[in-house]
Design an enzyme around this catalytic site. Structure first.
Site, PDB file in Angstrom:
ATOM      1  N   LYS A  53       0.827  -1.213   0.000  1.00 49.23           N
ATOM      2  CA  LYS A  53       0.000   0.000   0.000  1.00 49.23           C
ATOM      3  C   LYS A  53       0.860   1.262   0.000  1.00 49.23           C
ATOM      4  O   LYS A  53       0.628   2.175  -0.778  1.00 49.23           O
ATOM      5  CB  LYS A  53      -0.915   0.043   1.245  1.00 49.23           C
ATOM      6  CG  LYS A  53      -1.805  -1.158   1.420  1.00 49.23           C
ATOM      7  CD  LYS A  53      -2.703  -0.998   2.654  1.00 49.23           C
ATOM      8  CE  LYS A  53      -1.945  -0.858   3.961  1.00 49.23           C
ATOM      9  NZ  LYS A  53      -1.276  -2.084   4.439  1.00 49.23           N
ATOM     10  N   ARG A  71      -8.307   1.590  10.260  1.00 50.01           N
ATOM     11  CA  ARG A  71      -7.894   0.216  10.554  1.00 50.01           C
ATOM     12  C   ARG A  71      -8.824  -0.478  11.526  1.00 50.01           C
ATOM     13  O   ARG A  71      -8.606  -1.647  11.857  1.00 50.01           O
ATOM     14  CB  ARG A  71      -6.509   0.216  11.198  1.00 50.01           C
ATOM     15  CG  ARG A  71      -5.431   0.286  10.195  1.00 50.01           C
ATOM     16  CD  ARG A  71      -4.141  -0.065  10.887  1.00 50.01           C
ATOM     17  NE  ARG A  71      -3.112   0.648  10.202  1.00 50.01           N
ATOM     18  CZ  ARG A  71      -1.908   0.196   9.965  1.00 50.01           C
ATOM     19  NH1 ARG A  71      -1.547  -0.953  10.426  1.00 50.01           N
ATOM     20  NH2 ARG A  71      -1.049   0.902   9.296  1.00 50.01           N
ATOM     21  N   ARG A 117      12.286  -5.308   4.147  1.00 48.29           N
ATOM     22  CA  ARG A 117      12.157  -3.863   3.934  1.00 48.29           C
ATOM     23  C   ARG A 117      13.287  -3.101   4.617  1.00 48.29           C
ATOM     24  O   ARG A 117      13.683  -3.402   5.734  1.00 48.29           O
ATOM     25  CB  ARG A 117      10.814  -3.379   4.485  1.00 48.29           C
ATOM     26  CG  ARG A 117      10.735  -1.850   4.558  1.00 48.29           C
ATOM     27  CD  ARG A 117       9.347  -1.349   4.551  1.00 48.29           C
ATOM     28  NE  ARG A 117       8.635  -1.637   5.779  1.00 48.29           N
ATOM     29  CZ  ARG A 117       7.335  -1.376   5.930  1.00 48.29           C
ATOM     30  NH1 ARG A 117       6.651  -0.835   4.945  1.00 48.29           N
ATOM     31  NH2 ARG A 117       6.737  -1.665   7.060  1.00 48.29           N
ATOM     32  N   ARG A 136      13.185  -1.106  10.224  1.00 47.54           N
ATOM     33  CA  ARG A 136      12.270  -0.603  11.245  1.00 47.54           C
ATOM     34  C   ARG A 136      12.153  -1.615  12.380  1.00 47.54           C
ATOM     35  O   ARG A 136      12.086  -2.804  12.138  1.00 47.54           O
ATOM     36  CB  ARG A 136      10.872  -0.396  10.625  1.00 47.54           C
ATOM     37  CG  ARG A 136      10.583   1.028  10.251  1.00 47.54           C
ATOM     38  CD  ARG A 136       9.380   1.143   9.368  1.00 47.54           C
ATOM     39  NE  ARG A 136       8.165   0.547   9.928  1.00 47.54           N
ATOM     40  CZ  ARG A 136       6.968   0.598   9.337  1.00 47.54           C
ATOM     41  NH1 ARG A 136       6.842   1.208   8.168  1.00 47.54           N
ATOM     42  NH2 ARG A 136       5.916   0.052   9.895  1.00 47.54           N
ATOM     43  N   ARG A 148       1.631  -7.848  14.129  1.00 53.82           N
ATOM     44  CA  ARG A 148       0.932  -6.901  13.250  1.00 53.82           C
ATOM     45  C   ARG A 148      -0.063  -7.630  12.350  1.00 53.82           C
ATOM     46  O   ARG A 148      -1.162  -7.129  12.102  1.00 53.82           O
ATOM     47  CB  ARG A 148       1.944  -6.113  12.414  1.00 53.82           C
ATOM     48  CG  ARG A 148       2.635  -5.033  13.244  1.00 53.82           C
ATOM     49  CD  ARG A 148       3.908  -4.557  12.616  1.00 53.82           C
ATOM     50  NE  ARG A 148       3.711  -3.912  11.330  1.00 53.82           N
ATOM     51  CZ  ARG A 148       4.686  -3.710  10.450  1.00 53.82           C
ATOM     52  NH1 ARG A 148       5.915  -4.108  10.722  1.00 53.82           N
ATOM     53  NH2 ARG A 148       4.436  -3.109   9.318  1.00 53.82           N
TER      54      ARG A 148
HETATM   55  P1  ADP Z   1       2.086  -1.271   8.181  1.00 52.55           P
HETATM   56  O1  ADP Z   1       0.886  -0.878   7.384  1.00 52.55           O
HETATM   57  O2  ADP Z   1       3.160  -1.838   7.336  1.00 52.55           O
HETATM   58  O3  ADP Z   1       1.747  -2.090   9.394  1.00 52.55           O
HETATM   59  P2  ADP Z   1       2.385   1.449   9.085  1.00 52.55           P
HETATM   60  O4  ADP Z   1       3.622   2.200   8.844  1.00 52.55           O
HETATM   61  O5  ADP Z   1       1.152   1.806   8.358  1.00 52.55           O
HETATM   62  O6  ADP Z   1       2.799  -0.040   8.800  1.00 52.55           O
HETATM   63  O7  ADP Z   1       2.028   1.458  10.645  1.00 52.55           O
HETATM   64  C1  ADP Z   1       2.981   1.228  11.627  1.00 52.55           C
HETATM   65  C2  ADP Z   1       2.337   1.272  13.017  1.00 52.55           C
HETATM   66  O8  ADP Z   1       1.714   2.544  13.254  1.00 52.55           O
HETATM   67  C3  ADP Z   1       1.211   0.264  13.239  1.00 52.55           C
HETATM   68  O9  ADP Z   1       1.687  -1.009  13.619  1.00 52.55           O
HETATM   69  C4  ADP Z   1       0.415   0.956  14.369  1.00 52.55           C
HETATM   70  O10 ADP Z   1       1.042   0.815  15.625  1.00 52.55           O
HETATM   71  C5  ADP Z   1       0.504   2.420  13.989  1.00 52.55           C
HETATM   72  N1  ADP Z   1      -0.642   2.816  13.148  1.00 52.55           N
HETATM   73  C6  ADP Z   1      -0.608   3.206  11.844  1.00 52.55           C
HETATM   74  N2  ADP Z   1      -1.838   3.484  11.380  1.00 52.55           N
HETATM   75  C7  ADP Z   1      -2.695   3.266  12.410  1.00 52.55           C
HETATM   76  C8  ADP Z   1      -4.103   3.349  12.578  1.00 52.55           C
HETATM   77  N3  ADP Z   1      -4.915   3.737  11.580  1.00 52.55           N
HETATM   78  N4  ADP Z   1      -4.623   3.053  13.792  1.00 52.55           N
HETATM   79  C9  ADP Z   1      -3.855   2.690  14.804  1.00 52.55           C
HETATM   80  N5  ADP Z   1      -2.521   2.576  14.725  1.00 52.55           N
HETATM   81  C10 ADP Z   1      -1.935   2.848  13.547  1.00 52.55           C
END
Ligand code: ADP
Ligand code: ZN
Length: 220
Positions: free
Chosen positions: A15, A90, A129, A162, A173
């Site tokens: 994404k 989410r 990554r 990361r 996750r």
């Molecule tokens: P990925 O989609 O690869 O898991 P992101 O960079 O989008 O990674 O998100 C990393 C972290 O940031 C998530 O594991 C969560 O802790 C937090 N996060 C991101 N977006 C949200 C969201 N919409 N609601 C809650 N936590 C979020």
């Protein structure tokens, strides 16, 4: 009126990579909650310090925190011709809050794009990554390698892994995704705005499919 696109799918489905390409190609604003939260963590703001506890474990940051930053971002840039929401919503609560905030400004989600992939592919994407310390560009040791090992092509910054891309956190996750985010698929399906693309493709093929989809949906 701004076009609103939501990218949905497990971590590692591509994404974020596509969001960057789409934003550049079509002049849309890329809204990544992950990037905004990591920025807050790096700046050590109160919000960042609070969010870090959850992020390091691979858990979701509380709904109210993320909703605020997303809504702020959209309203600040409300004249943008489009927004790509990457990593938000989410949870069902986030989906409802987003809808309420958008409708207050007369906006609607146009299309929700589901990046479908398998846990095996997600895990291999995330564990390979690497991210630039300086500009945040994403690479993959096999799929999108930098020209020079460990160095960003775009700015010469150092690449790192990361904390939440380490294997044990990745598994959490994925579990969080299955428990909390997957149910949004049927939510948007019922509204008739869910479209599915393959999350297993290389960057160019995935982009081609998305462009075709956008033409069909008349958003480009
Ligand atoms: P990925 O989609 O690869 O898991 P992101 O960079 O989008 O990674 O998100 C990393 C972290 O940031 C998530 O594991 C969560 O802790 C937090 N996060 C991101 N977006 C949200 C969201 N919409 N609601 C809650 N936590 C979020
Ligand atoms: Zn860089």
């Amino acid at each position: 009126m701004s076009t609103i696109l939501v990218l949905l799918g497990p971590p590692g489905a591509g994404k974020g990579t596509q969001a960057v390409v789409l934003a550049k190609k079509f002049g849309w604003t890329h809204v990544s909650t992950g990037d905004m939260l990591r920025e807050a963590v790096a700046k050590k703001t109160d919000l960042g310090m609070e969010a870090k506890k959850y992020m390091d474990r691979g858990d979701l940051v509380p709904d109210s925190i993320v909703t605020n930053i997303v809504v702020d971002r959209i309203m600040r840039d409300s004249s943008s011709k489009g927004f790509i929401l990457d990593g938000y919503p989410r949870t069902e609560t986030q989906a409802l809050s987003l809808e309420a905030a958008l409708s207050r400004s007369g906006m609607l989600i146009n299309v929700v794009i589901y990046f479908e992939t398998t846990p095996e592919i997600s895990i291999s994407r995330l564990s390979g990554r690497r991210v630039c310390k300086k500009c945040g560009a994403n690479y993959h040791i096999k799929n999108i390698p930098p020209k020079k090992d460990g160095i960003c092509d775009k700015c010469g910054g150092e690449l790192f892994q990361r904390e939440d891309d380490k294997e044990s956190t990745v598994r959490n996750r994925l579990k969080v995704y299955e428990d909390q985010t997957e149910k949004l698929l049927s939510y948007y399906e019922k509204k008739g705005i869910l479209r599915t693309v393959s999350g297993d493709l290389d960057v160019e093929s995935a982009f081609r499919d998305l462009r075709n989809l956008f033409k069909k949906e008349s958003v480009i």
